[in-house]
Design a protein around this motif. Sequence first.
Motif, PDB file in Angstrom:
ATOM      1  N   ARG A  87      45.842  58.215  -0.818  1.00 14.40           N
ATOM      2  CA  ARG A  87      46.774  57.110  -0.627  1.00 14.40           C
ATOM      3  C   ARG A  87      47.582  57.358   0.629  1.00 14.40           C
ATOM      4  O   ARG A  87      48.125  58.445   0.837  1.00 14.40           O
ATOM      5  CB  ARG A  87      47.696  56.986  -1.839  1.00 14.40           C
ATOM      6  N   LEU A  88      47.673  56.335   1.467  1.00 18.23           N
ATOM      7  CA  LEU A  88      48.431  56.413   2.712  1.00 18.23           C
ATOM      8  C   LEU A  88      49.493  55.317   2.708  1.00 18.23           C
ATOM      9  O   LEU A  88      49.168  54.138   2.531  1.00 18.23           O
ATOM     10  CB  LEU A  88      47.516  56.246   3.929  1.00 18.23           C
ATOM     11  N   LEU A 109      49.097  63.548   6.620  1.00 19.69           N
ATOM     12  CA  LEU A 109      48.944  63.911   5.222  1.00 19.69           C
ATOM     13  C   LEU A 109      48.868  62.660   4.347  1.00 19.69           C
ATOM     14  O   LEU A 109      49.716  61.767   4.457  1.00 19.69           O
ATOM     15  CB  LEU A 109      50.115  64.765   4.747  1.00 19.69           C
ATOM     16  N   GLY A 110      47.842  62.591   3.497  1.00 17.70           N
ATOM     17  CA  GLY A 110      47.744  61.546   2.490  1.00 17.70           C
ATOM     18  C   GLY A 110      47.883  62.158   1.113  1.00 17.70           C
ATOM     19  O   GLY A 110      47.726  63.364   0.930  1.00 17.70           O
ATOM     20  N   LYS A 111      48.189  61.340   0.132  1.00 10.71           N
ATOM     21  CA  LYS A 111      48.381  61.820  -1.238  1.00 10.71           C
ATOM     22  C   LYS A 111      47.099  61.643  -2.030  1.00 10.71           C
ATOM     23  O   LYS A 111      46.524  60.544  -2.064  1.00 10.71           O
ATOM     24  CB  LYS A 111      49.535  61.073  -1.916  1.00 10.71           C
ATOM     25  N   GLU A 112      46.663  62.718  -2.674  1.00  8.70           N
ATOM     26  CA  GLU A 112      45.492  62.629  -3.533  1.00  8.70           C
ATOM     27  C   GLU A 112      45.799  61.715  -4.718  1.00  8.70           C
ATOM     28  O   GLU A 112      46.806  61.883  -5.395  1.00  8.70           O
ATOM     29  CB  GLU A 112      45.088  64.016  -4.021  1.00  8.70           C
ATOM     30  N   VAL A 113      44.929  60.766  -4.931  1.00  5.96           N
ATOM     31  CA  VAL A 113      45.108  59.816  -6.030  1.00  5.96           C
ATOM     32  C   VAL A 113      44.563  60.433  -7.313  1.00  5.96           C
ATOM     33  O   VAL A 113      43.454  60.974  -7.326  1.00  5.96           O
ATOM     34  CB  VAL A 113      44.391  58.485  -5.717  1.00  5.96           C
ATOM     35  N   VAL A 170      44.532  52.719   0.336  1.00  7.51           N
ATOM     36  CA  VAL A 170      43.728  53.888  -0.007  1.00  7.51           C
ATOM     37  C   VAL A 170      42.579  54.023   0.982  1.00  7.51           C
ATOM     38  O   VAL A 170      42.074  53.030   1.523  1.00  7.51           O
ATOM     39  CB  VAL A 170      43.175  53.810  -1.448  1.00  7.51           C
ATOM     40  N   VAL A 171      42.212  55.273   1.219  1.00  5.56           N
ATOM     41  CA  VAL A 171      41.015  55.597   1.995  1.00  5.56           C
ATOM     42  C   VAL A 171      40.190  56.567   1.164  1.00  5.56           C
ATOM     43  O   VAL A 171      40.703  57.220   0.255  1.00  5.56           O
ATOM     44  CB  VAL A 171      41.367  56.224   3.363  1.00  5.56           C
ATOM     45  N   ALA A 172      38.904  56.653   1.467  1.00  9.34           N
ATOM     46  CA  ALA A 172      38.040  57.559   0.720  1.00  9.34           C
ATOM     47  C   ALA A 172      38.409  59.008   1.037  1.00  9.34           C
ATOM     48  O   ALA A 172      38.655  59.365   2.186  1.00  9.34           O
ATOM     49  CB  ALA A 172      36.583  57.298   1.088  1.00  9.34           C
ATOM     50  N   ASP A 173      38.453  59.821   0.006  1.00  8.24           N
ATOM     51  CA  ASP A 173      38.721  61.245   0.187  1.00  8.24           C
ATOM     52  C   ASP A 173      37.384  61.950   0.438  1.00  8.24           C
ATOM     53  O   ASP A 173      36.890  62.714  -0.396  1.00  8.24           O
ATOM     54  CB  ASP A 173      39.421  61.812  -1.048  1.00  8.24           C
ATOM     55  N   ASP A 174      36.793  61.670   1.618  1.00 11.39           N
ATOM     56  CA  ASP A 174      35.514  62.282   1.976  1.00 11.39           C
ATOM     57  C   ASP A 174      35.698  63.163   3.207  1.00 11.39           C
ATOM     58  O   ASP A 174      36.780  63.217   3.813  1.00 11.39           O
ATOM     59  CB  ASP A 174      34.446  61.212   2.215  1.00 11.39           C
ATOM     60  N   ALA A 175      34.646  63.882   3.568  1.00  9.39           N
ATOM     61  CA  ALA A 175      34.730  64.845   4.668  1.00  9.39           C
ATOM     62  C   ALA A 175      35.094  64.163   5.982  1.00  9.39           C
ATOM     63  O   ALA A 175      35.901  64.686   6.771  1.00  9.39           O
ATOM     64  CB  ALA A 175      33.405  65.595   4.798  1.00  9.39           C
ATOM     65  N   ARG A 176      34.537  62.985   6.208  1.00  8.30           N
ATOM     66  CA  ARG A 176      34.802  62.273   7.462  1.00  8.30           C
ATOM     67  C   ARG A 176      36.270  61.905   7.582  1.00  8.30           C
ATOM     68  O   ARG A 176      36.911  62.157   8.614  1.00  8.30           O
ATOM     69  CB  ARG A 176      33.924  61.019   7.513  1.00  8.30           C
ATOM     70  N   THR A 177      36.819  61.318   6.524  1.00 10.15           N
ATOM     71  CA  THR A 177      38.216  60.903   6.562  1.00 10.15           C
ATOM     72  C   THR A 177      39.140  62.108   6.629  1.00 10.15           C
ATOM     73  O   THR A 177      40.143  62.100   7.370  1.00 10.15           O
ATOM     74  CB  THR A 177      38.537  60.038   5.327  1.00 10.15           C
TER      75      THR A 177
END
Length: 370
Positions: free
Chosen positions: A349-350, A334-338, A317-324
């Motif tokens: 989620r990656l 594309l990552g999946k929203e957790v 997982v990575v943070a769903d923030d503006a930077r990422t």
Amino acid sequence: MRPAQRLAVTAHARQPHPGDEALDLRWSPDEARFSAPLLEHVWTGLLRCAPAELGERARHYAVRDPFGARRAAPVLSAHFGCRFTPEHVTVGAGTTGLLHALACLAAAPATVLHLAAHHPDLPLWARRLGARTVPPARSVEEAAARAARHTPSLVLAERPAVDGTLCTAEAVGRLADVLARTGDGDGLLVVDESYACYGGPQVSVAPLVARHPNLVVLRGVSKGYCAGGLRTGFALASPRATARLRNVAPPLAAGELGLHAALAMLAEGDVFAGLRARVAEVRPRFLRMLRAAGCTVPVPTPGEGDGNEAPWLPWTVVADDARTRTVLEHRRILGKEVCTVPPSPALLRLSVPLSDERERAVTEALTRRG
């Protein structure tokens, strides 16, 4: 947002189509190659049956074993290395079907407590039935403290959770003990181990069922086995908790061919050693590239030394923030929203790239300059 739109499966349906140039890390298509030999072995054995025998299996209406318990108990006992009788087992239409049935046990005027980094489905179903939900806990330890205050009828814990954290078996036992001492002592602790299959049967808390009569452990064959289409899940619990579950769970929920195939896969024991070895090889490189590219990777990161993390999961997982988001969008990843609820942070989620081809694609995308 209406409750039906917030369920995990409908959230998946809203995900955008990636397009031809996007690198889709929401899913793990390369994971299937690790389970393909097992599935081929199982189905080859089934297809060796004469057509008449297959037809008889399809026609079989298991009214003498409507919850699949008599057939599943010996296989589950061998798989987890502890004794289960048919009175300990309920087979349902995947873990999702069993979670829906368990939500019925939390109907009004019950109280439901769950952890933040968890799928929202069971609490949403319970609320529709009039149950009260208390603010979610951030850990199993915090859930134990809240359970002592709120005396919930049902506590839901995923193990590991969608953020990759893995609570210890000791913490599960302590939470079950707290529930047994609160209210009328009938509160159920439901531990959804859908993701735990990657770690093998040895990481399961299923053996704790013998010591904690209020514990329900869920397992399935969707994750890892890549056989979600079989729609077969298993609930392991004390005879008393099993009887309560069967009062609300539909009988004959698992199809005969699906149950046969699922049990055949479990009978093979721990089949994920190869997948774990590949994850251990690739995941550290993947995490280093994500950080170097500028993604916000939570600390501690799953698999990097914290005892509460599951290092064998084929995703991170990575943070769903503006930077990422900027980093991933620039590289067309594309990552999946957790599906989590506050106070859990927003996460993406990656999937860990398991095939050489996908790892090359990920490496090229994350190391691209400009």
